[in-house]
Scaffold this active site. Structure first.
Site, PDB file in Angstrom:
ATOM      1  N   ARG A  52       0.825  -1.221   0.000  1.00  0.00           N
ATOM      2  CA  ARG A  52       0.000   0.000   0.000  1.00  0.00           C
ATOM      3  C   ARG A  52       0.852   1.262   0.000  1.00  0.00           C
ATOM      4  O   ARG A  52       0.351   2.352  -0.168  1.00  0.00           O
ATOM      5  CB  ARG A  52      -0.925  -0.008   1.226  1.00  0.00           C
ATOM      6  CG  ARG A  52      -2.056  -1.014   1.065  1.00  0.00           C
ATOM      7  CD  ARG A  52      -3.008  -0.952   2.218  1.00  0.00           C
ATOM      8  NE  ARG A  52      -2.290  -1.105   3.485  1.00  0.00           N
ATOM      9  CZ  ARG A  52      -2.873  -1.216   4.663  1.00  0.00           C
ATOM     10  NH1 ARG A  52      -4.188  -1.152   4.761  1.00  0.00           N
ATOM     11  NH2 ARG A  52      -2.176  -1.368   5.760  1.00  0.00           N
ATOM     12  N   LYS A 152       4.515 -18.717   7.220  1.00  0.00           N
ATOM     13  CA  LYS A 152       4.014 -19.090   8.527  1.00  0.00           C
ATOM     14  C   LYS A 152       3.836 -17.823   9.370  1.00  0.00           C
ATOM     15  O   LYS A 152       4.486 -16.831   9.055  1.00  0.00           O
ATOM     16  CB  LYS A 152       4.965 -20.073   9.222  1.00  0.00           C
ATOM     17  CG  LYS A 152       6.339 -19.461   9.561  1.00  0.00           C
ATOM     18  CD  LYS A 152       6.946 -20.050  10.779  1.00  0.00           C
ATOM     19  CE  LYS A 152       6.577 -19.338  12.045  1.00  0.00           C
ATOM     20  NZ  LYS A 152       7.454 -18.213  12.428  1.00  0.00           N
ATOM     21  N   LYS A 186      16.745 -25.088   4.994  1.00  0.00           N
ATOM     22  CA  LYS A 186      18.137 -24.958   5.478  1.00  0.00           C
ATOM     23  C   LYS A 186      18.941 -26.186   5.051  1.00  0.00           C
ATOM     24  O   LYS A 186      18.457 -27.313   5.125  1.00  0.00           O
ATOM     25  CB  LYS A 186      18.159 -24.828   7.010  1.00  0.00           C
ATOM     26  CG  LYS A 186      17.670 -23.465   7.486  1.00  0.00           C
ATOM     27  CD  LYS A 186      17.806 -23.335   8.994  1.00  0.00           C
ATOM     28  CE  LYS A 186      17.077 -22.104   9.510  1.00  0.00           C
ATOM     29  NZ  LYS A 186      17.900 -20.916   9.620  1.00  0.00           N
ATOM     30  N   GLU A 220      18.093 -18.453  20.261  1.00  0.00           N
ATOM     31  CA  GLU A 220      18.354 -17.196  19.558  1.00  0.00           C
ATOM     32  C   GLU A 220      18.972 -16.203  20.529  1.00  0.00           C
ATOM     33  O   GLU A 220      18.652 -16.214  21.723  1.00  0.00           O
ATOM     34  CB  GLU A 220      17.051 -16.618  19.025  1.00  0.00           C
ATOM     35  CG  GLU A 220      16.399 -17.491  17.966  1.00  0.00           C
ATOM     36  CD  GLU A 220      15.255 -16.757  17.298  1.00  0.00           C
ATOM     37  OE1 GLU A 220      15.524 -16.063  16.308  1.00  0.00           O
ATOM     38  OE2 GLU A 220      14.121 -16.851  17.780  1.00  0.00           O
ATOM     39  N   ASP A 239       5.208 -19.396  17.626  1.00  0.00           N
ATOM     40  CA  ASP A 239       6.156 -18.811  16.678  1.00  0.00           C
ATOM     41  C   ASP A 239       7.212 -19.823  16.217  1.00  0.00           C
ATOM     42  O   ASP A 239       7.652 -19.780  15.070  1.00  0.00           O
ATOM     43  CB  ASP A 239       6.850 -17.604  17.334  1.00  0.00           C
ATOM     44  CG  ASP A 239       7.762 -16.844  16.381  1.00  0.00           C
ATOM     45  OD1 ASP A 239       7.297 -16.500  15.277  1.00  0.00           O
ATOM     46  OD2 ASP A 239       8.930 -16.596  16.727  1.00  0.00           O
ATOM     47  N   HIS A 244       8.789 -24.833  13.203  1.00  0.00           N
ATOM     48  CA  HIS A 244      10.187 -25.242  13.017  1.00  0.00           C
ATOM     49  C   HIS A 244      10.587 -26.458  13.876  1.00  0.00           C
ATOM     50  O   HIS A 244      11.150 -27.417  13.380  1.00  0.00           O
ATOM     51  CB  HIS A 244      11.139 -24.093  13.350  1.00  0.00           C
ATOM     52  CG  HIS A 244      10.831 -22.824  12.608  1.00  0.00           C
ATOM     53  ND1 HIS A 244      10.355 -22.796  11.330  1.00  0.00           N
ATOM     54  CD2 HIS A 244      10.933 -21.515  12.977  1.00  0.00           C
ATOM     55  CE1 HIS A 244      10.193 -21.546  10.934  1.00  0.00           C
ATOM     56  NE2 HIS A 244      10.526 -20.749  11.921  1.00  0.00           N
ATOM     57  N   LYS A 342      14.212 -16.760  22.945  1.00  0.00           N
ATOM     58  CA  LYS A 342      14.911 -15.550  22.511  1.00  0.00           C
ATOM     59  C   LYS A 342      15.837 -15.110  23.648  1.00  0.00           C
ATOM     60  O   LYS A 342      15.622 -15.447  24.812  1.00  0.00           O
ATOM     61  CB  LYS A 342      13.892 -14.448  22.216  1.00  0.00           C
ATOM     62  CG  LYS A 342      12.908 -14.864  21.102  1.00  0.00           C
ATOM     63  CD  LYS A 342      12.802 -13.804  20.048  1.00  0.00           C
ATOM     64  CE  LYS A 342      11.859 -14.193  18.935  1.00  0.00           C
ATOM     65  NZ  LYS A 342      12.515 -14.736  17.744  1.00  0.00           N
TER      66      LYS A 342
HETATM   67  C1  BG6 Z   1      10.926 -17.179  12.417  1.00  0.00           C
HETATM   68  C2  BG6 Z   1      10.370 -16.664  13.707  1.00  0.00           C
HETATM   69  O1  BG6 Z   1      10.058 -18.102  11.836  1.00  0.00           O
HETATM   70  O2  BG6 Z   1      12.180 -17.799  12.655  1.00  0.00           O
HETATM   71  C3  BG6 Z   1      11.345 -15.697  14.353  1.00  0.00           C
HETATM   72  O3  BG6 Z   1       9.133 -16.015  13.466  1.00  0.00           O
HETATM   73  C4  BG6 Z   1      12.707 -16.315  14.482  1.00  0.00           C
HETATM   74  O4  BG6 Z   1      10.861 -15.268  15.625  1.00  0.00           O
HETATM   75  C5  BG6 Z   1      13.171 -16.931  13.173  1.00  0.00           C
HETATM   76  O5  BG6 Z   1      13.612 -15.294  14.893  1.00  0.00           O
HETATM   77  C6  BG6 Z   1      14.446 -17.728  13.350  1.00  0.00           C
HETATM   78  O6  BG6 Z   1      14.942 -18.125  12.102  1.00  0.00           O
HETATM   79  P1  BG6 Z   1      16.486 -18.412  11.867  1.00  0.00           P
HETATM   80  O7  BG6 Z   1      16.551 -18.843  10.437  1.00  0.00           O
HETATM   81  O8  BG6 Z   1      17.214 -17.151  12.145  1.00  0.00           O
HETATM   82  O9  BG6 Z   1      16.862 -19.504  12.815  1.00  0.00           O
END
Ligand code: BG6
Length: 491
Positions: A52, A152, A186, A220, A239, A244, A342
């Protein structure tokens, strides 16, 4: 054994909805640039950004370049190369969620491209997927064979996931819907199948007779930061675990597929999702831990707490640890411990296969026990596989033992650049290879299990434990394993 690096794709028109957003600028456009630079993208292809935000083609190209530099600081760009690539980039201002959102200008941009592979990439909030799909069809843009890519999360629970799947499915056939879980793109995640099924060594011992337990950690270092307002509605379970971590669990736990056809592999994965023992109110405290980061030392500075980043206090988990049981013959008695969070110590993802203790120690181990054989599959960074073994410490006299790794480091073994997962995934969409994407029933089965946990948390009012930023998460996660006489592997 080596094969060509790139499988060429046919010319395509890729429409990226949400083109001015983070995913598009950080991941999608840079990935397309890399594929183009490697000569994988035919020159007649076009990448049409849509959002937009008022912008023309030139402004979009400039924004894409600025973002590339910002997100890939270590990579130098050849200006001429970028200028040539940017001729593939176009931009149209469309309100995709509205039927009358100036779809005509997008139709005009796509005109003449009917014979090319058309792909719509929805880098948008999932609540818009249904409406945007319907609007694409209403605007007459769904050319024969057109595909749609959904980021996702697909919904925030089973009910909303089903609604989205129904709404998108009313416009696109299942084999034209590409649901992204970028972990499946990956390099090292792909290697899980190769490692397990293309070496004869592992499969005979890949079961609860030989394996004590499996750990999957996706840690993370970053916080929720600028995404805090989205993240606060999701939390770590939705999330990261729903997609994942469960995909990783499936690849480790599934039976050998008959071949690598998309549905053969997905049929095996879904059996695992269905075999996950439900987590209920009765066992939720023993099998789950919720955490949220507080202030702490991270990256040489004091990192703010989650609540400070969000600007409000919150009960959302930024860390979760789970004990998952796969109720089938192969895994009876060998649990899967999952954790993700995180602002942990560092960014790393690892799968640990911990084998059972040796039946009898030949040396006096002073009651300590020999360390177990472990397979450490490092997904990122420092990709590789280690087999941790007890060996004899060289030297005369005595029998001293040492725990050392048999080490396959990808960086040492292969002189190759690791493409970002999105590079592989985008090209797979153009080729129509569904193997790296989630089927509808898979997404729904994952939500069914996760919904059970969310319900149990709600009914039990499971507390969120605070942990200092820059640590392994709350102590309760260690206690969960301790109750089972185990501990998280510390490399
Ligand atoms: C995403 C999440 O799907 O994956 C994020 O929404 C996360 O919160 C990310 O930081 C991590 O991905 P990667 O590839 O950095 O491990």
């Amino acid at each position: 054994m080596s094969s060509p690096q790139f499988v060429p794709v046919t010319a395509f028109d890729l429409v990226v909805f949400g083109a001015a957003g983070d995913l598009s600028l950080r991941k999608l456009i840079p990935s397309l640039f890399h594929r183009w630079r490697d000569d994988q993208i035919p020159a007649e292809s076009r990448i049409i950004g849509v959002s937009r935000t008022p912008m023309d083609d030139e402004a979009f190209r400039a924004l894409a370049l600025k973002s590339f530099r910002e997100f890939h600081p270590g990579e130098s760009i050849d200006e001429k190369e970028w200028a040539a690539f940017s001729q593939l980039l176009f931009y149209r201002e469309v309100d995709a969620s509205a039927e009358d959102g100036d779809w005509g200008s997008l139709a005009e941009a796509l005109a003449g491209g009917e014979s090319k592979q058309r792909v719509f990439y929805l880098a948008l909030p999932p609540s818009l997927y249904g409406a945007v799909s319907a609007n694409i069809a209403a605007a007459g843009l769904k050319s024969p064979g057109a595909r749609i890519v959904l980021e996702k999360p697909i919904g925030h629970d089973l009910v909303s996931a089903r609604e989205i799947n129904e709404a998108v499915g009313a416009v696109f056939d299942e084999d034209a819907i590409f649901r992204i879980d970028h972990y499946l793109g990956k390099e090292t995640v792909q290697n899980l199948i190769v490692l397990r099924f293309m070496n004869s060594l592992f499969e005979p011992v890949w079961n609860a007779n030989s394996i004590d337990h499996v750990e999957i950690t996706v840690a993370e270092a970053i916080g929720a930061g600028g995404r805090a307002s989205y993240y606060d509605k999701a939390g770590a379970l939705r999330d990261m675990v729903q997609n994942h971590l469960l995909q990783l669990l499936c690849l480790v736990a599934m039976e050998p597929p008959l071949d690598l056809e998309p549905d053969t592999v997905r049929d095996e994965k879904i059996k695992i999702l269905r075999a996950l023992r439900p987590i209920t109110r009765e066992n939720v405290r023993e099998t789950t831990v919720r955490g949220q980061y507080g202030q702490g030392a991270a990256g040489g500075a004091v990192a703010p707490s989650y609540a400070e980043e969000l600007g409000a206090s919150s009960d959302t988990e930024t860390f979760v640890a789970l004990k998952a049981n796969v109720d089938n013959w192969r895994w009876k008695g060998a649990p899967f411990y999952l954790r993700t969070g995180k602002r942990m110590t560092a960014r790393y993802s690892e799968i640990i296969i911990q084998f059972k203790d040796v039946a009898h120690a030949l040396v006096d181990d002073k009651g300590a026990g020999l360390p177990p054989t472990r397979m450490v599959i490092r997904l990122q960074p420092d990709e590789g596989v280690k087999l941790l073994l007890v060996t004899k410490d060289p030297g005369p006299g005595g029998m001293r033992l040492r725990y050392v790794p048999l080490n396959l480091s990808y960086a040492e073994a292969f002189d190759a650049r690791y493409p970002d997962a999105y590079e592989r995934l985008l090209m797979a969409v153009v080729r129509g290879d569904l193997a790296l994407f989630m089927r509808r029933d898979e997404v729904e089965a994952a939500w069914r299990w996760v919904d059970g946990i969310l319900d149990a948390w709600g009914a039990d009012a499971t507390p969120v434990h605070h942990y200092a930023a820059g640590t392994d998460g709350p102590a309760q996660a260690a206690m969960m394993l301790d109750r089972d006489g185990r501990e998280w592997y510390h490399g």
